[in-house]
Scaffold this motif. Structure first.
Motif, mmCIF file in Angstrom:
data_model
loop_
_atom_site.group_PDB
_atom_site.id
_atom_site.type_symbol
_atom_site.label_atom_id
_atom_site.label_comp_id
_atom_site.label_asym_id
_atom_site.label_seq_id
_atom_site.Cartn_x
_atom_site.Cartn_y
_atom_site.Cartn_z
ATOM 1 N N VAL A 1 -24.378 107.723 86.618
ATOM 2 C CA VAL A 1 -24.972 107.083 85.606
ATOM 3 C C VAL A 1 -26.421 108.097 85.222
ATOM 4 C CG1 VAL A 1 -24.973 104.675 86.662
ATOM 5 C CG2 VAL A 1 -26.871 106.074 87.436
ATOM 6 N N GLU A 2 -26.732 107.692 83.886
ATOM 7 C CA GLU A 2 -27.640 108.611 83.191
ATOM 8 C C GLU A 2 -28.451 107.359 82.481
ATOM 9 O OE1 GLU A 2 -27.682 112.727 81.200
ATOM 10 O OE2 GLU A 2 -26.821 111.224 79.881
ATOM 11 N N LEU A 3 -29.847 107.302 83.065
ATOM 12 C CA LEU A 3 -30.685 106.306 82.581
ATOM 13 C C LEU A 3 -32.042 107.048 81.803
ATOM 14 C CD1 LEU A 3 -31.036 104.991 86.074
ATOM 15 C CD2 LEU A 3 -29.966 103.580 84.159
ATOM 16 N N ILE A 4 -32.131 106.552 80.632
ATOM 17 C CA ILE A 4 -33.258 107.005 79.572
ATOM 18 C C ILE A 4 -34.362 106.009 79.464
ATOM 19 C CG2 ILE A 4 -31.919 105.992 77.706
ATOM 20 C CD1 ILE A 4 -32.810 108.775 76.221
ATOM 21 N N SER A 5 -35.439 106.775 79.294
ATOM 22 C CA SER A 5 -36.841 105.910 79.485
ATOM 23 C C SER A 5 -36.906 105.002 78.194
ATOM 24 C CB SER A 5 -37.949 106.721 79.295
ATOM 25 O OG SER A 5 -39.151 105.910 78.795
ATOM 26 N N GLU A 6 -37.262 103.719 78.263
ATOM 27 C CA GLU A 6 -37.479 102.940 77.046
ATOM 28 C C GLU A 6 -38.159 103.444 75.857
ATOM 29 O OE1 GLU A 6 -39.245 99.265 78.302
ATOM 30 O OE2 GLU A 6 -40.799 100.248 79.401
ATOM 31 N N ARG A 7 -38.948 104.759 76.145
ATOM 32 C CA ARG A 7 -39.671 105.486 75.164
ATOM 33 C C ARG A 7 -38.896 106.084 74.241
ATOM 34 N NH1 ARG A 7 -43.389 109.486 77.965
ATOM 35 N NH2 ARG A 7 -42.396 109.072 79.795
ATOM 36 N N PHE A 8 -37.349 105.981 74.360
ATOM 37 C CA PHE A 8 -36.540 106.698 73.457
ATOM 38 C C PHE A 8 -36.644 106.003 72.130
ATOM 39 C CE2 PHE A 8 -34.030 103.124 74.678
ATOM 40 C CZ PHE A 8 -33.322 102.814 73.599
ATOM 41 N N VAL A 9 -37.037 104.732 71.883
ATOM 42 C CA VAL A 9 -37.319 104.446 70.606
ATOM 43 C C VAL A 9 -38.139 104.944 69.904
ATOM 44 C CG1 VAL A 9 -36.510 101.820 71.337
ATOM 45 C CG2 VAL A 9 -39.063 102.539 71.271
ATOM 46 N N LEU A 10 -39.268 105.738 70.488
ATOM 47 C CA LEU A 10 -40.022 106.339 69.549
ATOM 48 C C LEU A 10 -39.690 108.096 69.146
ATOM 49 C CD1 LEU A 10 -43.309 105.901 71.967
ATOM 50 C CD2 LEU A 10 -42.686 104.952 69.708
ATOM 51 N N ASP A 11 -38.373 108.140 69.581
ATOM 52 C CA ASP A 11 -37.911 109.471 69.137
ATOM 53 C C ASP A 11 -37.632 109.755 67.599
ATOM 54 O OD1 ASP A 11 -37.587 110.491 71.737
ATOM 55 O OD2 ASP A 11 -35.747 110.261 71.953
ATOM 56 N N ASN A 12 -37.312 108.593 66.908
ATOM 57 C CA ASN A 12 -37.167 108.890 65.458
ATOM 58 C C ASN A 12 -38.217 108.251 64.782
ATOM 59 O OD1 ASN A 12 -34.763 110.125 65.801
ATOM 60 N ND2 ASN A 12 -33.657 108.082 66.385
ATOM 61 N N VAL A 13 -39.281 107.974 65.154
ATOM 62 C CA VAL A 13 -40.660 107.756 64.620
ATOM 63 C C VAL A 13 -41.452 108.613 64.135
ATOM 64 C CG1 VAL A 13 -42.709 106.006 64.781
ATOM 65 C CG2 VAL A 13 -40.469 105.325 65.707
ATOM 66 N N TYR A 14 -42.023 108.606 63.060
ATOM 67 C CA TYR A 14 -42.933 109.846 62.466
ATOM 68 C C TYR A 14 -44.254 109.528 62.744
ATOM 69 C CZ TYR A 14 -38.977 112.116 60.491
ATOM 70 O OH TYR A 14 -37.569 112.640 60.186
#
Length: 112
Positions: A92-105
């Motif tokens: 498994v590979e789990l990613i932080s819920e902060r990933f939603v900020l990756d495409n926010v300027y």
């Protein structure tokens, strides 16, 4: 640092259920944590063995808690049967819920 990860299924953040069941919750004791300073959201990678195939149980609502943050599945894993100990291997590979900020300027604005 947490010694192991427990997997849960997200329902509403309060009444989340153990994954895949209350009696046989997945506990991951061997995992790696990768967080780069400017490289996006942190990621946890792990491999664990389980007594049955979990292919039909996975969803993108499965998560683990680590350092007070939720880490959700990055992609649905598949399993493989191990002949050495008669269990199924899951990666498994789990990613932080902060990933939603990756495409926010973000703008750093100085007001005068």
């Amino acid at each position: 640092m947490d010694k192991y990860l427990l997997l849960y299924t997200y329902i509403d953040g309060v009444t989340d259920t153990p994954f895949p069941s209350t009696e046989n919750q997945v506990a991951i004791y061997d995992f790696s944590y990768d967080a780069q300073r400017m490289g996006g959201a942190p990621v946890i990678s792990a491999t664990f063995m389980y007594g049955r195939c979990l292919d039909k149980d996975w969803s993108y609502k499965v998560y683990a808690l680590f350092n007070g943050e939720r880490y959700f599945l990055k992609q649905i894993p598949s399993s493989s049967f191990s002949n050495t100990d008669s269990r199924y291997k899951h990666e498994v590979e789990l990613i932080s819920e902060r990933f939603v900020l990756d495409n926010v300027y973000f703008y750093d604005v100085v007001s005068q």
